[in-house]
Design an enzyme around this catalytic site. Structure first.
Site, PDB file in Angstrom:
ATOM      1  N   ARG A 182     -23.926  27.625   5.872  1.00 14.69           N
ATOM      2  CA  ARG A 182     -23.411  28.274   7.087  1.00 14.69           C
ATOM      3  C   ARG A 182     -22.400  29.354   6.686  1.00 14.69           C
ATOM      4  O   ARG A 182     -21.274  29.044   6.277  1.00 14.69           O
ATOM      5  CB  ARG A 182     -22.760  27.241   7.998  1.00 14.69           C
ATOM      6  CG  ARG A 182     -22.111  27.875   9.216  1.00 14.69           C
ATOM      7  CD  ARG A 182     -21.861  26.891  10.341  1.00 14.69           C
ATOM      8  NE  ARG A 182     -20.737  25.999  10.127  1.00 14.69           N
ATOM      9  CZ  ARG A 182     -20.238  25.184  11.069  1.00 14.69           C
ATOM     10  NH1 ARG A 182     -20.797  25.158  12.276  1.00 14.69           N
ATOM     11  NH2 ARG A 182     -19.229  24.392  10.798  1.00 14.69           N
ATOM     12  N   ASP A 186     -11.402  20.165  12.339  1.00 12.83           N
ATOM     13  CA  ASP A 186     -11.717  21.415  11.637  1.00 12.83           C
ATOM     14  C   ASP A 186     -11.353  22.592  12.534  1.00 12.83           C
ATOM     15  O   ASP A 186     -10.710  22.411  13.573  1.00 12.83           O
ATOM     16  CB  ASP A 186     -13.171  21.426  11.164  1.00 12.83           C
ATOM     17  CG  ASP A 186     -14.164  21.506  12.327  1.00 12.83           C
ATOM     18  OD1 ASP A 186     -13.721  21.588  13.488  1.00 12.83           O
ATOM     19  OD2 ASP A 186     -15.370  21.475  12.054  1.00 12.83           O
TER      20      ASP A 186
HETATM   21  C1  LIG Z   1     -17.173  21.081  14.405  1.00 13.02           C
HETATM   22  C2  LIG Z   1     -17.872  21.281  13.159  1.00 13.02           C
HETATM   23  O1  LIG Z   1     -18.090  22.377  12.760  1.00 13.02           O
HETATM   24  S1  LIG Z   1     -18.344  19.938  12.251  1.00 13.02           S
HETATM   25  C3  LIG Z   1     -18.771  20.606  10.673  1.00 13.02           C
HETATM   26  C4  LIG Z   1     -17.601  20.977   9.881  1.00 13.02           C
HETATM   27  N1  LIG Z   1     -16.817  19.826   9.529  1.00 13.02           N
HETATM   28  C5  LIG Z   1     -17.176  19.062   8.471  1.00 13.02           C
HETATM   29  O2  LIG Z   1     -18.114  19.406   7.794  1.00 13.02           O
HETATM   30  C6  LIG Z   1     -16.416  17.790   8.180  1.00 13.02           C
HETATM   31  C7  LIG Z   1     -16.759  17.253   6.830  1.00 13.02           C
HETATM   32  N2  LIG Z   1     -15.967  16.090   6.516  1.00 13.02           N
HETATM   33  C8  LIG Z   1     -14.853  16.144   5.763  1.00 13.02           C
HETATM   34  O3  LIG Z   1     -14.429  17.208   5.379  1.00 13.02           O
HETATM   35  C9  LIG Z   1     -14.186  14.858   5.402  1.00 13.02           C
HETATM   36  O4  LIG Z   1     -15.051  13.787   5.624  1.00 13.02           O
HETATM   37  C10 LIG Z   1     -12.878  14.581   6.152  1.00 13.02           C
HETATM   38  C11 LIG Z   1     -11.894  15.700   5.875  1.00 13.02           C
HETATM   39  C12 LIG Z   1     -13.136  14.512   7.637  1.00 13.02           C
HETATM   40  C13 LIG Z   1     -12.323  13.252   5.665  1.00 13.02           C
HETATM   41  O5  LIG Z   1     -12.054  13.410   4.333  1.00 13.02           O
HETATM   42  P1  LIG Z   1     -11.389  12.264   3.444  1.00 13.02           P
HETATM   43  O6  LIG Z   1     -10.364  11.549   4.229  1.00 13.02           O
HETATM   44  O7  LIG Z   1     -10.981  12.894   2.181  1.00 13.02           O
HETATM   45  O8  LIG Z   1     -12.574  11.276   3.211  1.00 13.02           O
HETATM   46  P2  LIG Z   1     -12.556  10.030   2.250  1.00 13.02           P
HETATM   47  O9  LIG Z   1     -11.253   9.846   1.553  1.00 13.02           O
HETATM   48  O10 LIG Z   1     -13.044   8.876   3.043  1.00 13.02           O
HETATM   49  O11 LIG Z   1     -13.655  10.432   1.187  1.00 13.02           O
HETATM   50  C14 LIG Z   1     -14.260   9.453   0.380  1.00 13.02           C
HETATM   51  C15 LIG Z   1     -15.319  10.105  -0.428  1.00 13.02           C
HETATM   52  O12 LIG Z   1     -16.319  10.646   0.453  1.00 13.02           O
HETATM   53  C16 LIG Z   1     -16.503  12.015   0.176  1.00 13.02           C
HETATM   54  N3  LIG Z   1     -16.757  12.719   1.421  1.00 13.02           N
HETATM   55  C17 LIG Z   1     -16.037  12.663   2.566  1.00 13.02           C
HETATM   56  N4  LIG Z   1     -16.604  13.463   3.487  1.00 13.02           N
HETATM   57  C18 LIG Z   1     -17.693  14.016   2.898  1.00 13.02           C
HETATM   58  C19 LIG Z   1     -18.692  14.916   3.362  1.00 13.02           C
HETATM   59  N5  LIG Z   1     -18.659  15.386   4.605  1.00 13.02           N
HETATM   60  N6  LIG Z   1     -19.650  15.275   2.505  1.00 13.02           N
HETATM   61  C20 LIG Z   1     -19.683  14.770   1.257  1.00 13.02           C
HETATM   62  N7  LIG Z   1     -18.777  13.917   0.770  1.00 13.02           N
HETATM   63  C21 LIG Z   1     -17.793  13.547   1.588  1.00 13.02           C
HETATM   64  C22 LIG Z   1     -15.235  12.488  -0.461  1.00 13.02           C
HETATM   65  O13 LIG Z   1     -15.508  13.634  -1.257  1.00 13.02           O
HETATM   66  C23 LIG Z   1     -14.839  11.274  -1.270  1.00 13.02           C
HETATM   67  O14 LIG Z   1     -15.621  11.282  -2.452  1.00 13.02           O
HETATM   68  P3  LIG Z   1     -15.062  10.744  -3.862  1.00 13.02           P
HETATM   69  O15 LIG Z   1     -14.750   9.295  -3.638  1.00 13.02           O
HETATM   70  O16 LIG Z   1     -16.199  10.967  -4.780  1.00 13.02           O
HETATM   71  O17 LIG Z   1     -13.852  11.553  -4.183  1.00 13.02           O
HETATM   72  O1  LIG Z   2     -19.881  23.793  14.490  1.00 18.23           O
HETATM   73  C1  LIG Z   2     -19.913  22.852  15.230  1.00 18.23           C
HETATM   74  C2  LIG Z   2     -19.047  22.678  16.331  1.00 18.23           C
HETATM   75  O2  LIG Z   2     -19.125  21.634  17.001  1.00 18.23           O
HETATM   76  O3  LIG Z   2     -18.245  23.599  16.564  1.00 18.23           O
HETATM   77 MG   LIG Z   3     -18.493  25.324  15.237  1.00 18.75          MG
END
Ligand SMILES: CC(=O)SCCNC(=O)CCNC(=O)[C@H](O)C(C)(C)COP(=O)(O)OP(=O)(O)OC[C@H]1O[C@@H](n2cnc3c(N)ncnc32)[C@H](O)[C@@H]1OP(=O)(O)O
Ligand SMILES: O=CC(=O)O
Ligand SMILES: [Mg+2]
Length: 572
Positions: A187, A473
């Protein structure tokens, strides 16, 4: 077919120029790289890749400027009392019997997609996650610093090559790819964000053309071999407001395909319907991208943000507390139902959205309750006819997978089985219906805490954070900002949790002060002092009290993360 080298390395007469002093990038004529030099970055910022980006910028900049001007015009119309609605001049597209190009086999089944920023460990974990797709995010989940963007491109290249690894020294833990990995979508940023570290003909480049151009240039050939089964690369396109913006993307794709010598329709993209005006343009957007489309997605968080922003001058449409604006509100349900009907009529995926819950590590009961909310949300989506959904964290994938598989069985999607003809009657009134709910002091406090903490993270290069057991986010934090602005602007009466009190500058000032103290208690003095909380508080307060609402929280804030080398930080 012409080879990559033959196709891209066309002779040009541009002067060889190194920017940023002795150690500099080899840039084509008219281009200036103002970001830090790094030998690793220079493998991404090659002269030919930069030339490709510059060509895109030169061909499309006026179209982009025009599209952004049109957004301003639409905003003026809404600010003068107008409402968004279906465009009578494109009725023939909405009523026409056309379909999009057929779905590439590689991505027929997208029942669970994990999303995450382009940070290295996250990319590896997401590719190994067992979902069907990973959406690697240069947008809502990324703070677009030069370092993050360039490292993100390196990570994308290594991911597509299948060579991505990392080693966490502190934990003495390595990350590498499994034998089975998920399909990659990228994206790029939205049209509105500039890239202030790359100047083209004296102007900052368009952020998404940099993201798209560099990623496409370096990866299209490998991607088509290893991931796309002859198709690709695959993209998600964010925050569009009108089909004219989709037309620009379509033209960008066609230009890229021609330059690479690959068939038209190789590149595929899912458009996020995440602005209120775009919900009235879903057919038109798919029509523009009909050779390149692989569906639409309910970007629910930005959609809520956009509802508030679109109605910024309509005090009769204030949204209630953020937590009450869920998918079961009539206007949200109508948006999801109409999206499903539209996509399936046109033969493409109707993707669901993101539940904000994430695993809660230290409280099994609370964790189970959060998982139950996710399951409920996913059940609603699959029963409504969505073909897949988003998960914010690997820990949520099994629950999402189970719900979708229990309901879809072995079918890869529901495109042909859930036409949702009943949703074809949804109209403007359904899509704009005022949400129900209450306005509370706790809602205002939560918005303040979330907004400030999110901005504090963003300023230090972190674009997605866990706050109060939810994912936050850029999209979800925007809701906190614009809702606070709107309540303040119109003196919303907070009476949902006690005797009524009107939001005014005095009250808001007190709330900010008290919530800053609470944040300090919660994160601890040391982290608070070292962090960017005070700066974030200043920015958040300014944005919430501004007489005119900023279009995006990240635009003004971006100036704080621009670092021009060797001069230091710089404002656009
Ligand atoms: C509205 C929108 O646009 S939604 C789309 C955009 N938002 C996203 O993509 C959110 C993605 N998610 C994240 O960034 C994270 O899950 C967070 C920030 C919400 C939480 O993060 P943390 O608290 O650090 O998660 P946590 O400590 O439980 O992580 C544990 C493990 O899972 C992994 N992990 C957590 N989330 C993700 C993910 N989305 N993808 C891959 N791996 C992940 C971490 O890298 C960590 O790995 P490690 O043990 O190898 O170091
Ligand atoms: O990108 C996704 C959203 O919910 O905003
Ligand atoms: Mg969005």
């Amino acid at each position: 077919m012409a080879s990559f080298q033959e196709t891209f390395l066309q002779p040009n007469n541009s002067v060889k120029k190194k920017s940023s002093g002795i150690m500099g990038y080899d840039v084509p004529e008219g281009m200036d790289i103002r970001g830090r030099y790094d030998p690793e970055f220079s493998k991404i910022l090659t002269r030919d890749a930069l030339q490709f980006v510059a060509d895109l910028q030169r061909e499309f900049r006026n179209h982009i400027k025009y599209a952004l001007e049109c957004r301003k015009e639409a905003k003026m119309k809404y600010n003068n009392g107008g409402l968004p609605g279906f465009d009578p001049t494109t009725k023939y597209i909405r009523e026409g019997e056309w379909v999009c190009a057929s779905v590439p086999p590689a991505v027929a089944d997208r029942r669970v997609e994990i999303t995450g920023s382009v940070e290295r460990e996250m990319v590896i974990n997401a590719l190994n996650s067992g979902a069907k797709v990973f959406m690697a995010d240069f947008e809502d989940a990324l703070s677009p610093s030069w370092e993050n963007l360039m490292r993100g491109q390196i990570n994308m290249r290594d991911a597509v090559n299948g060579t991505i690894t990392s080693h966490d020294q502190a934990r003495n833990r390595g990350h590498k790819l499994n034998d089975q990995t998920v399909k990659l979508f990228v994206r790029p940023r939205g049209w509105h964000l500039p890239e202030a570290h790359i100047f083209i003909d004296g102007e900052p480049a368009t952020g998404c053309l940099v993201d798209f151009g560099l990623y496409f240039f370096h990866n299209y050939a490998n991607f088509r071999k290893t991931q796309g089964q002859g198709f690709g690369p695959f993209f998600y396109l964010p925050k569009m407001e009108h089909s004219r913006e989709a037309r620009i993307w379509n033209n960008v794709f066609e230009r890229a395909e021609r330059r690479a010598g690959i068939e038209k329709g190789s590149i595929r993209a899912t458009v996020l319907i995440e602005t209120l005006p775009a919900v009235f343009q879903m057919n038109e957007i798919l029509y523009e991208l009909r050779d390149h489309s692989v569906g639409l997605n309910c970007g629910r968080w930005d959609y809520i943000f956009s509802y508030i922003k679109t109605f910024q001058a309509h005090p009769d449409r204030l949204l209630p507390d953020r937590v009450q604006v869920g998918m079961t509100q009539h206007f949200m349900r109508s948006y999801s139902d109409l999206l499903i009907h539209t996509c399936h009529k046109r033969g493409v995926h109707a993707m669901g959205g993101m539940a904000a819950q994430i695993p809660i590590k230290d409280d099994p009961a609370a964790n189970e309750a959060a998982l139950e909310l996710v399951r409920k949300d996913k059940l609603r989506e699959v029963r409504a006819g969505h073909d897949g959904t988003w998960a914010a964290h690997p820990g949520l994938i099994p629950a999402c997978m189970e719900v979708f598989t229990n309901n879809m069985g072995n079918a890869p999607n529901q495109i042909h089985s859930m036409k949702r003809q009943d949703a074809s009657v949804l109209d403007e009134e359904d899509l704009l219906q005022r949400p129900r709910g209450v306005y509370t002091m706790e809602g205002l406090r939560l918005n303040t805490r979330v907004g400030i903490q999110y901005l504090a993270a963003w300023l230090t290069g972190v674009g997605c954070v866990p706050l109060y057991n939810l994912m936050e986010d850029a999209a979800s934090a925007e809701i906190s900002r614009v809702q606070s602005w709107q309540w303040l602007k119109y003196g919303a009466e907070l009476d949902g949790d006690g005797p009524g009190v009107k939001v005014n500058l005095d009250l808001f000032g007190r709330v900010v002060e008290e919530e800053m103290a609470r944040i300090e208690r919660e994160v601890g003095q040391e982290k608070f002092k070292k962090g960017m909380y005070k700066e974030a508080c200043k920015l958040f307060t300014r944005q919430c009290t501004a007489p005119v609402l900023d279009d995006f929280m990240t635009l003004d804030t971006y100036n704080n993360i621009v670092m021009h080398h060797p001069i230091g930080s710089s404002r656009l």
